[in-house]
Scaffold this motif. Structure first.
Motif, PDB file in Angstrom:
ATOM      1  N   THR A  44       0.821  -1.210   0.000  1.00 20.55           N
ATOM      2  CA  THR A  44       0.000   0.000   0.000  1.00 20.55           C
ATOM      3  C   THR A  44       0.854   1.259   0.000  1.00 20.55           C
ATOM      4  O   THR A  44       0.400   2.311  -0.428  1.00 20.55           O
ATOM      5  CB  THR A  44      -0.919   0.022   1.239  1.00 20.55           C
ATOM      6  OG1 THR A  44      -0.107  -0.130   2.420  1.00 20.55           O
ATOM      7  CG2 THR A  44      -1.936  -1.100   1.184  1.00 20.55           C
ATOM      8  N   SER A  45       2.106   1.180   0.486  1.00 20.34           N
ATOM      9  CA  SER A  45       3.017   2.337   0.527  1.00 20.34           C
ATOM     10  C   SER A  45       4.349   1.927  -0.087  1.00 20.34           C
ATOM     11  O   SER A  45       5.336   1.694   0.629  1.00 20.34           O
ATOM     12  CB  SER A  45       3.212   2.826   1.962  1.00 20.34           C
ATOM     13  OG  SER A  45       1.981   3.175   2.556  1.00 20.34           O
ATOM     14  N   PRO A  46       4.440   1.814  -1.427  1.00 17.55           N
ATOM     15  CA  PRO A  46       5.662   1.288  -2.054  1.00 17.55           C
ATOM     16  C   PRO A  46       6.868   2.193  -1.902  1.00 17.55           C
ATOM     17  O   PRO A  46       7.997   1.722  -1.985  1.00 17.55           O
ATOM     18  CB  PRO A  46       5.251   1.147  -3.528  1.00 17.55           C
ATOM     19  CG  PRO A  46       4.132   2.112  -3.703  1.00 17.55           C
ATOM     20  CD  PRO A  46       3.393   2.131  -2.401  1.00 17.55           C
ATOM     21  N   LYS A  47       6.670   3.498  -1.689  1.00 17.36           N
ATOM     22  CA  LYS A  47       7.811   4.399  -1.559  1.00 17.36           C
ATOM     23  C   LYS A  47       8.481   4.284  -0.188  1.00 17.36           C
ATOM     24  O   LYS A  47       9.565   4.822   0.019  1.00 17.36           O
ATOM     25  CB  LYS A  47       7.367   5.837  -1.797  1.00 17.36           C
ATOM     26  CG  LYS A  47       6.869   6.082  -3.211  1.00 17.36           C
ATOM     27  CD  LYS A  47       6.466   7.531  -3.405  1.00 17.36           C
ATOM     28  CE  LYS A  47       5.976   7.767  -4.828  1.00 17.36           C
ATOM     29  NZ  LYS A  47       5.587   9.175  -5.047  1.00 17.36           N
ATOM     30  N   PHE A 184      -3.752  -2.045  -3.051  1.00 18.10           N
ATOM     31  CA  PHE A 184      -2.321  -2.320  -3.042  1.00 18.10           C
ATOM     32  C   PHE A 184      -1.705  -1.874  -4.357  1.00 18.10           C
ATOM     33  O   PHE A 184      -2.347  -1.886  -5.406  1.00 18.10           O
ATOM     34  CB  PHE A 184      -2.052  -3.815  -2.830  1.00 18.10           C
ATOM     35  CG  PHE A 184      -2.472  -4.299  -1.474  1.00 18.10           C
ATOM     36  CD1 PHE A 184      -1.563  -4.367  -0.444  1.00 18.10           C
ATOM     37  CD2 PHE A 184      -3.785  -4.678  -1.226  1.00 18.10           C
ATOM     38  CE1 PHE A 184      -1.937  -4.807   0.807  1.00 18.10           C
ATOM     39  CE2 PHE A 184      -4.171  -5.123   0.025  1.00 18.10           C
ATOM     40  CZ  PHE A 184      -3.251  -5.185   1.048  1.00 18.10           C
ATOM     41  N   ILE A 185      -0.447  -1.513  -4.283  1.00 21.09           N
ATOM     42  CA  ILE A 185       0.275  -1.008  -5.447  1.00 21.09           C
ATOM     43  C   ILE A 185       1.405  -1.964  -5.764  1.00 21.09           C
ATOM     44  O   ILE A 185       2.095  -2.435  -4.866  1.00 21.09           O
ATOM     45  CB  ILE A 185       0.835   0.402  -5.182  1.00 21.09           C
ATOM     46  CG1 ILE A 185      -0.316   1.350  -4.834  1.00 21.09           C
ATOM     47  CG2 ILE A 185       1.611   0.916  -6.372  1.00 21.09           C
ATOM     48  CD1 ILE A 185       0.159   2.722  -4.426  1.00 21.09           C
ATOM     49  N   ASP A 186       1.542  -2.246  -7.043  1.00 20.22           N
ATOM     50  CA  ASP A 186       2.633  -3.112  -7.472  1.00 20.22           C
ATOM     51  C   ASP A 186       3.941  -2.375  -7.261  1.00 20.22           C
ATOM     52  O   ASP A 186       4.233  -1.374  -7.913  1.00 20.22           O
ATOM     53  CB  ASP A 186       2.455  -3.450  -8.961  1.00 20.22           C
ATOM     54  CG  ASP A 186       3.439  -4.508  -9.413  1.00 20.22           C
ATOM     55  OD1 ASP A 186       4.423  -4.727  -8.696  1.00 20.22           O
ATOM     56  OD2 ASP A 186       3.210  -5.109 -10.468  1.00 20.22           O
ATOM     57  N   SER A 187       4.749  -2.853  -6.312  1.00 22.33           N
ATOM     58  CA  SER A 187       5.997  -2.157  -5.992  1.00 22.33           C
ATOM     59  C   SER A 187       6.941  -2.134  -7.181  1.00 22.33           C
ATOM     60  O   SER A 187       7.677  -1.180  -7.382  1.00 22.33           O
ATOM     61  CB  SER A 187       6.677  -2.843  -4.806  1.00 22.33           C
ATOM     62  OG  SER A 187       6.911  -4.215  -5.097  1.00 22.33           O
TER      63      SER A 187
END
Length: 275
Positions: A44-47, A184-187
């Motif tokens: 959810t927080s890839p950075k 969710f974000i694809d890292s």
């Protein structure tokens, strides 16, 4: 499907939280099936996190590990509670599939393909927190086991789990977070976008530096041309002054000679008339 494609241990990511310090956590993925299973990690927080590897293939009855590094934070979250979530997607793939063959479309829920999704939470602990003993971890393991049964998604969509076997009191105490796979974000994709954005910024910066250099060169040429023009103007003014003085001297010197010449002509003409 009674068993999951992957068994995950631990079921939560625990990071030792210290201000401005990175923290590491490792997760083991175990494939107890007879098939090759591909996995993918989304965040959810890839950075905020770095995952290695983000995707991979796990052979039958094998275990593979991925590591998560949490970047150092300048501020501690309220009550040391972290709302970040990790999503582990997995699916059965052919035996000859390699890590390089894994793409985002492999985990698309199309054509009745079974995509297993398991969510992992994040726990922050301080360096002074006591180390939990196996007896202390037993209640958590029980809740994790119950949560695993509740979250279990059957391969056959027509299969309905027996709700009478679910311990209702535990489920009410440990509800599943209200988040979907879309949260969710694809890292991997996010990192690719970041790299592209950085490359674009570098390209723009190079173009600006080139334009600045060209502008500086143009300004230097204009200054040189101005200096040359000033020198030429000064030179012409000096030459004009000298030329003017020369012409004035010629007029002063030549006037008496011309006068005498005219007088001589007049005298000659009068002399001829008198004769």
């Amino acid at each position: 499907m009674e068993t999951r494609l992957l068994e995950i241990h631990p079921r939560e990511l625990k990071f030792i939280f210290e201000l401005n310090k990175d923290s590491l956590c490792s997760i083991q993925l175990t494939n107890k099936t007879v098939d090759h299973v591909a996995f993918k990690v989304k965040i959810t927080s890839p950075k905020k996190y770095f995952v290695r590897p983000k995707v991979g293939i796990i052979e039958p009855n094998s275990t593979r590990e991925f590591t998560v590094r949490m970047q150092g934070q300048q501020l501690a979250p309220p009550d040391m509670l972290c709302k970040d979530k990790f999503l582990i997607q997995s699916t059965v793939v052919p035996a000859d599939t390699t890590d390089g063959d894994i793409v985002s479309s492999l985990f698309a829920k199309e054509g009745g393909k079974y995509i297993e999704e398991q969510k992992l939470g994040v726990i922050l602990v301080t360096p002074s927190s006591p180390v939990f003993s196996p007896a202390d971890e037993a209640p958590n393991n029980l809740c994790e086991a119950v949560e695993e049964i509740v979250d279990q998604e059957p391969l056959n969509k027509n299969h309905v789990p027996d709700n009478n076997t679910e311990p209702r009191d535990v489920v009410e105490k440990e509800p599943e977070p209200a988040s979907s796979a879309n949260d969710f974000i694809d890292s991997n994709e996010d990192n690719v976008e970041m790299i592209k954005h950085l490359e674009e910024l570098k390209l723009k910066l190079s173009e600006l530096e080139l334009k600045l250099c060209q502008a500086q060169n143009a300004i230097s040429k204009l200054k040189e041309e101005k200096q040359i023009s000033i020198q030429e103007t000064k030179f012409l003014q000096e030459n004009f002054s000298e030329l003017r003085k020369t012409e004035l001297n010629r007029v002063k010197v030549g006037f008496p000679v011309l006068y005498l010449y005219m007088v001589a002509l007049v005298c000659t003409f009068l002399g001829r008339l008198l004769r």
